[in-house]
Design a protein around this motif. Sequence first.
Motif, PDB file in Angstrom:
ATOM      1  N   UNK A   1      38.135  41.731  35.974  1.00 19.54           N
ATOM      2  CA  UNK A   1      38.820  40.555  35.485  1.00 19.54           C
ATOM      3  C   UNK A   1      39.274  40.865  34.064  1.00 19.54           C
ATOM      4  N   UNK A   2      40.289  40.175  33.609  1.00 20.83           N
ATOM      5  CA  UNK A   2      40.787  40.403  32.255  1.00 20.83           C
ATOM      6  C   UNK A   2      40.821  39.092  31.489  1.00 20.83           C
ATOM      7  N   UNK A   3      40.481  39.174  30.205  1.00 17.95           N
ATOM      8  CA  UNK A   3      40.582  38.016  29.326  1.00 17.95           C
ATOM      9  C   UNK A   3      42.004  37.978  28.778  1.00 17.95           C
ATOM     10  N   UNK A   4      42.770  36.993  29.226  1.00 18.49           N
ATOM     11  CA  UNK A   4      44.165  36.846  28.819  1.00 18.49           C
ATOM     12  C   UNK A   4      44.288  35.679  27.852  1.00 18.49           C
ATOM     13  N   UNK A   5      45.117  35.844  26.839  1.00 14.92           N
ATOM     14  CA  UNK A   5      45.297  34.784  25.845  1.00 14.92           C
ATOM     15  C   UNK A   5      46.759  34.515  25.579  1.00 14.92           C
ATOM     16  N   UNK A   6      46.998  33.332  25.065  1.00 10.87           N
ATOM     17  CA  UNK A   6      48.320  32.974  24.573  1.00 10.87           C
ATOM     18  C   UNK A   6      48.572  33.752  23.270  1.00 10.87           C
ATOM     19  N   UNK A   7      49.825  34.152  22.996  1.00 11.65           N
ATOM     20  CA  UNK A   7      50.111  34.922  21.774  1.00 11.65           C
ATOM     21  C   UNK A   7      49.727  34.223  20.475  1.00 11.65           C
TER      22      UNK A   7
ATOM     23  N   UNK B   1      46.907  33.192  19.810  1.00 14.47           N
ATOM     24  CA  UNK B   1      45.524  33.559  19.532  1.00 14.47           C
ATOM     25  C   UNK B   1      45.463  34.894  18.770  1.00 14.47           C
ATOM     26  N   UNK B   2      44.309  35.215  18.158  1.00 16.76           N
ATOM     27  CA  UNK B   2      44.169  36.476  17.419  1.00 16.76           C
ATOM     28  C   UNK B   2      44.489  37.697  18.266  1.00 16.76           C
ATOM     29  N   UNK B   3      44.815  38.784  17.595  1.00 15.42           N
ATOM     30  CA  UNK B   3      45.281  39.995  18.261  1.00 15.42           C
ATOM     31  C   UNK B   3      44.185  40.764  18.983  1.00 15.42           C
ATOM     32  N   UNK B   4      42.948  40.679  18.516  1.00 13.93           N
ATOM     33  CA  UNK B   4      41.883  41.497  19.078  1.00 13.93           C
ATOM     34  C   UNK B   4      40.765  40.641  19.655  1.00 13.93           C
ATOM     35  N   UNK B   5      39.972  41.243  20.527  1.00 11.90           N
ATOM     36  CA  UNK B   5      38.860  40.536  21.142  1.00 11.90           C
ATOM     37  C   UNK B   5      37.844  40.092  20.096  1.00 11.90           C
ATOM     38  N   UNK B   6      37.524  40.967  19.150  1.00 10.20           N
ATOM     39  CA  UNK B   6      36.542  40.621  18.116  1.00 10.20           C
ATOM     40  C   UNK B   6      37.007  39.425  17.295  1.00 10.20           C
TER      41      UNK B   6
ATOM     42  N   UNK C   1      40.592  42.099  26.831  1.00  8.82           N
ATOM     43  CA  UNK C   1      39.455  42.864  27.310  1.00  8.82           C
ATOM     44  C   UNK C   1      39.302  42.783  28.817  1.00  8.82           C
ATOM     45  N   UNK C   2      38.601  43.779  29.376  1.00  7.23           N
ATOM     46  CA  UNK C   2      38.271  43.769  30.803  1.00  7.23           C
ATOM     47  C   UNK C   2      36.801  43.390  30.963  1.00  7.23           C
ATOM     48  N   UNK C   3      36.465  42.815  32.108  1.00  3.35           N
ATOM     49  CA  UNK C   3      35.136  42.226  32.285  1.00  3.35           C
ATOM     50  C   UNK C   3      34.060  43.222  32.677  1.00  3.35           C
ATOM     51  N   UNK C   4      34.430  44.417  33.110  1.00  4.02           N
ATOM     52  CA  UNK C   4      33.440  45.397  33.541  1.00  4.02           C
ATOM     53  C   UNK C   4      32.732  46.024  32.347  1.00  4.02           C
ATOM     54  N   UNK C   5      31.531  46.550  32.590  1.00  2.39           N
ATOM     55  CA  UNK C   5      30.716  47.101  31.496  1.00  2.39           C
ATOM     56  C   UNK C   5      31.408  48.259  30.802  1.00  2.39           C
ATOM     57  N   UNK C   6      32.165  49.040  31.571  1.00  4.16           N
ATOM     58  CA  UNK C   6      32.931  50.158  31.014  1.00  4.16           C
ATOM     59  C   UNK C   6      34.412  49.865  31.148  1.00  4.16           C
ATOM     60  N   UNK C   7      35.223  50.565  30.392  1.00  2.32           N
ATOM     61  CA  UNK C   7      36.673  50.407  30.531  1.00  2.32           C
ATOM     62  C   UNK C   7      37.098  50.754  31.952  1.00  2.32           C
TER      63      UNK C   7
ATOM     64  N   UNK D   1      42.613  49.208  27.565  1.00  2.57           N
ATOM     65  CA  UNK D   1      42.089  47.882  27.252  1.00  2.57           C
ATOM     66  C   UNK D   1      40.578  47.977  27.070  1.00  2.57           C
ATOM     67  N   UNK D   2      40.045  47.483  25.944  1.00  2.00           N
ATOM     68  CA  UNK D   2      38.597  47.584  25.716  1.00  2.00           C
ATOM     69  C   UNK D   2      37.805  46.734  26.697  1.00  2.00           C
ATOM     70  N   UNK D   3      36.561  47.137  26.909  1.00  2.00           N
ATOM     71  CA  UNK D   3      35.654  46.322  27.700  1.00  2.00           C
ATOM     72  C   UNK D   3      35.144  45.162  26.838  1.00  2.00           C
TER      73      UNK D   3
END
Length: 322
Positions: A126-132, A134-139, A223-229, A236-238
Amino acid sequence: MHRRTLIAGALLAAMAASAPALAQDRWPDRPIKFIVPAAAGGTNDVLGRYIQEPLQKILGQPVVMEYKAGAGGAIASQYVSQQPADGYTFLLHGSGLVTVPLVQRKPSYDAVKDFVPVTLLGTSPMVLMTNPSMPDTLAQFVQQARANPGSLEWGASALGGVGQLAMEAFHEAAGIRKMVMVPYPGAGPSAQALLAGQTKYMLSTPSSVTSGFVKDGKMRILGVSTAQRSPLLPDVPSISEVVPGYDTQTWFGLVARTGTPPQVISRMADAIAKVLAQPDIQEKFRAVYVVPKGGTKALGDIIASDHTLWAKVVKDNNITMD
């Protein structure tokens, strides 16, 4: 005369006992139905159509796709659970097979008791998708969300679906509180709401459509939902790189009603394994962001682990639906 009657009776009993075995030996001798728990065009349907023609060639019988949408897939699941366990009606489902009865006040079926695994078809992150906006990075996104509880709307493509439960698990792991869920009748409407800014983020499986929106700058994948990329999205970071321990994925597979003869399940699983081994099928699966994987045991293990995981999420977050 009495002796002849006894012999005739014994022969009839032996013939009756052997009838199921003979039926299994002849399987399949008529068309097979794959019941799809959604309208045509979803990932389940697409994967089913990819394997349909080569599977028909191996089995020597037509494989017919039949659609029974509604109630998050519960209508299709309940239907298959009530069909004869003869190996001619299968359910082509995914993670929702497990999640939906867990959130229903009065479950219409039991994913573990009413079905047996036939074979896994594949898995997808699964992927965490955001509206533009929102901030650029997951952190940065997680930091902003933590600092502003209740300030953001997020989309769920199906009440009781894996997208909703995976998001609740993400919130818990990330320390994000009291955000506003907005349910939609499917992944398409929820993606459109994200594009329009009506919601700010969502968890869903990736697709060629959403990839196009990302390329055009209309939404982001953080980001992707799996433990690893994921090998499907290597750049895309995990999510676990920012939220340690977070790990989930969706799956697609074939199940049958409990009581279906093991020989039939084995033959179907073996036939699908041959289809999944074909390079062109593997390429088609990866094009829709699904990693092709087979196996009866593999599917059984996933269903069991999902049941444990999502039952806890449902209980911890008091999630119910009628």
